[in-house]
Design a protein around this motif. Structure first.
Motif, PDB file in Angstrom:
ATOM      1  N   GLU A  52       5.008 -10.921  -9.038  1.00  0.00           N
ATOM      2  CA  GLU A  52       5.685 -11.552  -7.903  1.00  0.00           C
ATOM      3  C   GLU A  52       7.057 -12.093  -8.275  1.00  0.00           C
ATOM      4  N   ASP A  53       7.217 -12.511  -9.542  1.00  0.00           N
ATOM      5  CA  ASP A  53       8.490 -13.096  -9.975  1.00  0.00           C
ATOM      6  C   ASP A  53       9.591 -12.048 -10.121  1.00  0.00           C
ATOM      7  N   TYR A  54       9.196 -10.784 -10.260  1.00  0.00           N
ATOM      8  CA  TYR A  54      10.190  -9.743 -10.484  1.00  0.00           C
ATOM      9  C   TYR A  54      11.151  -9.617  -9.293  1.00  0.00           C
TER      10      TYR A  54
ATOM     11  N   MET B  63       5.143  -3.774 -17.531  1.00  0.00           N
ATOM     12  CA  MET B  63       6.081  -2.990 -16.724  1.00  0.00           C
ATOM     13  C   MET B  63       5.345  -2.087 -15.741  1.00  0.00           C
ATOM     14  N   HIS B  64       4.287  -1.436 -16.227  1.00  0.00           N
ATOM     15  CA  HIS B  64       3.527  -0.560 -15.336  1.00  0.00           C
ATOM     16  C   HIS B  64       2.857  -1.366 -14.225  1.00  0.00           C
ATOM     17  N   GLY B  65       2.457  -2.598 -14.536  1.00  0.00           N
ATOM     18  CA  GLY B  65       1.882  -3.466 -13.508  1.00  0.00           C
ATOM     19  C   GLY B  65       2.895  -3.800 -12.423  1.00  0.00           C
ATOM     20  N   ILE B  66       4.138  -4.031 -12.824  1.00  0.00           N
ATOM     21  CA  ILE B  66       5.212  -4.297 -11.855  1.00  0.00           C
ATOM     22  C   ILE B  66       5.451  -3.066 -10.986  1.00  0.00           C
ATOM     23  N   GLU B  67       5.485  -1.894 -11.614  1.00  0.00           N
ATOM     24  CA  GLU B  67       5.689  -0.651 -10.855  1.00  0.00           C
ATOM     25  C   GLU B  67       4.577  -0.455  -9.829  1.00  0.00           C
ATOM     26  N   GLN B  68       3.345  -0.692 -10.258  1.00  0.00           N
ATOM     27  CA  GLN B  68       2.207  -0.516  -9.356  1.00  0.00           C
ATOM     28  C   GLN B  68       2.235  -1.540  -8.229  1.00  0.00           C
ATOM     29  N   PHE B  69       2.599  -2.775  -8.551  1.00  0.00           N
ATOM     30  CA  PHE B  69       2.613  -3.855  -7.561  1.00  0.00           C
ATOM     31  C   PHE B  69       3.592  -3.554  -6.442  1.00  0.00           C
ATOM     32  N   TYR B  70       4.760  -2.990  -6.778  1.00  0.00           N
ATOM     33  CA  TYR B  70       5.797  -2.725  -5.780  1.00  0.00           C
ATOM     34  C   TYR B  70       5.839  -1.264  -5.331  1.00  0.00           C
ATOM     35  N   GLY B  71       4.963  -0.429  -5.899  1.00  0.00           N
ATOM     36  CA  GLY B  71       4.969   0.975  -5.520  1.00  0.00           C
ATOM     37  C   GLY B  71       6.284   1.651  -5.816  1.00  0.00           C
TER      38      GLY B  71
END
Length: 387
Positions: free
Chosen positions: A333-335, A365-373
């Motif tokens: 969420e912070d990204y 990083m992969h978690g951020i990519e997945q979170f935001y699609g």
């Protein structure tokens, strides 16, 4: 219990490095002359990155908790620290080193004997699988200044009163995670309990990983330890080098650099200032006038602002064209708060977000990519092409 800090208070953040001092030559460490001769005879010309950090606090008598991979130079660091701390006029065990295996104990003994070859210091390997009578005789004569052993045999020798620890001022736990995972936790706790009854006993602990068993030892038996996590330190230095290289191509652009902790913000600000960056810093522990002054400096001439997440959530810097995540945010969420305020082309504004991603951050990083699609692309070789 040390300093009232309980096990429940310890988490991964508590083993971050808290010691930045480096001594990059053995000559500058003010070592004993005979010890220095032994170091050079051993073939060491310059301390490794780990040794540059770990040796000085150890020889100053500080408790040290160090997380470092195999091959970092821990054996020589232990040997040098131990040999420097020994008082040659005291005929007793002054340093006790616990090792996970007989082979490791012999390896440490060999290095200490080699580096200490120009001294009169004697060291003894007290290990399982050998005759108890031989150990008893060797230890009772009091000539062994350094005893290296496996926990089971050392524990046995202490309780047989063959190994007297009255003069032991330093205990070293080598490869702590391995020792504790091999079923020696009870013996290790007993040994530490005996030695650490004295508040002057120094504890030095090396471990590749920080398991709950290792953290329990740290909590119960160390006092304000110097914490060194050399792999993370080396990663940080690589990140600083990348910043320098990047700065060559974007010198005319303002940038906000996000770090996850106040300590990292202050450390990175110092590193950048030392290289003549026009830099200011902001974090939550500053009072309002200090934060306002940092923002004023940034918008009136400083090209770089180093900040924690508090900037992303409380202050709008949307006109800044470049955001650099020196640390990836722990929460996805912070990204968006970070890059949405300056880089990444969010909210209809044109901007760039650059992420420094260490190998151990790939999952984040992969978690951020997945979170935001979305997909975070690899940065092109020529960063100037981004603008």
């Amino acid at each position: 219990m040390a300093d009232g800090q309980g096990l429940d208070d310890i988490d991964a953040a508590d083993i971050e490095s808290n010691y930045d001092e480096t001594i990059d030559s053995f000559d500058a460490m003010n070592l004993k002359t005979d010890l220095l001769r032994g170091i050079y005879a051993y073939g060491s010309k310059r301390p490794s990155a780990f040794q540059q950090h770990a040796i000085m606090p150890a020889i100053k008598g500080k408790d040290v908790v160090a997380q470092a991979r195999s091959g970092s130079g821990t054996t020589a660091a232990v040997s040098i620290s131990v040999l420097q701390r020994i008082d040659p006029d005291v005929e007793a065990c002054q340093v006790l080193i616990l090792a996970p295996t007989r082979e490791r104990a012999h390896q440490i003994q060999k290095v200490i004997a080699t580096i200490g070859g120009f001294t009169d210091i004697e060291c003894y390997a007290c290990i399982g699988g050998t005759r108890i009578g031989n150990d008893t005789k060797a230890l009772q004569d009091g000539r062994q200044s350094v005893v290296i052993g496996t926990p089971g045999r050392v524990h046995d020798m202490i309780y047989r009163r063959a190994l007297c620890t009255d003069n032991t001022k330093m205990i070293v736990l080598d490869e702590a995670d391995t020792i504790l995972s091999r079923g020696f936790a009870e013996q290790v706790h007993d040994i530490f309990g005996i030695l650490c009854q004295s508040t002057t006993t120094q504890v030095v602990l090396f471990s590749a990983t920080m398991s709950q068993d290792v953290l329990k030892i740290i909590t119960e038996f160390t006092r304000n330890p110097v914490r060194i996590t050399i792999e993370k330190y080396e990663t940080c230095l690589k990140g600083v080098k990348h910043l320098f290289d990047l700065h060559k191509t974007i010198t005319d652009r303002q940038a906000v650099i996000f770090c996850n902790t106040r300590g990292k913000v202050e450390w990175l600000t110092d590193k950048l200032a030392a290289r003549d960056f026009a830099v200011s810093a902001i974090h939550r522990d500053m009072d309002a006038p200090q934060r306002n002054n940092s923002m004023k400096q940034f918008f009136s001439g400083s090209h770089v602002l180093v900040a924690t997440n508090m900037l992303a959530t409380t202050i709008d810097v949307q006109q800044v064209p470049l955001v650099i995540n020196f640390d990836l945010p722990a929460n996805p969420e912070d990204y968006i708060h970070r890059v949405g305020h300056g880089g990444g082309g969010r909210l209809g504004r044109k901007g760039i977000a650059i992420n420094f991603v260490a190998a151990n951050e790939l999952r984040t990083m992969h978690g951020i990519e997945q979170f935001y699609g979305t997909r975070i692309e690899k940065m092109p070789t020529n960063a100037a092409n981004l603008f």
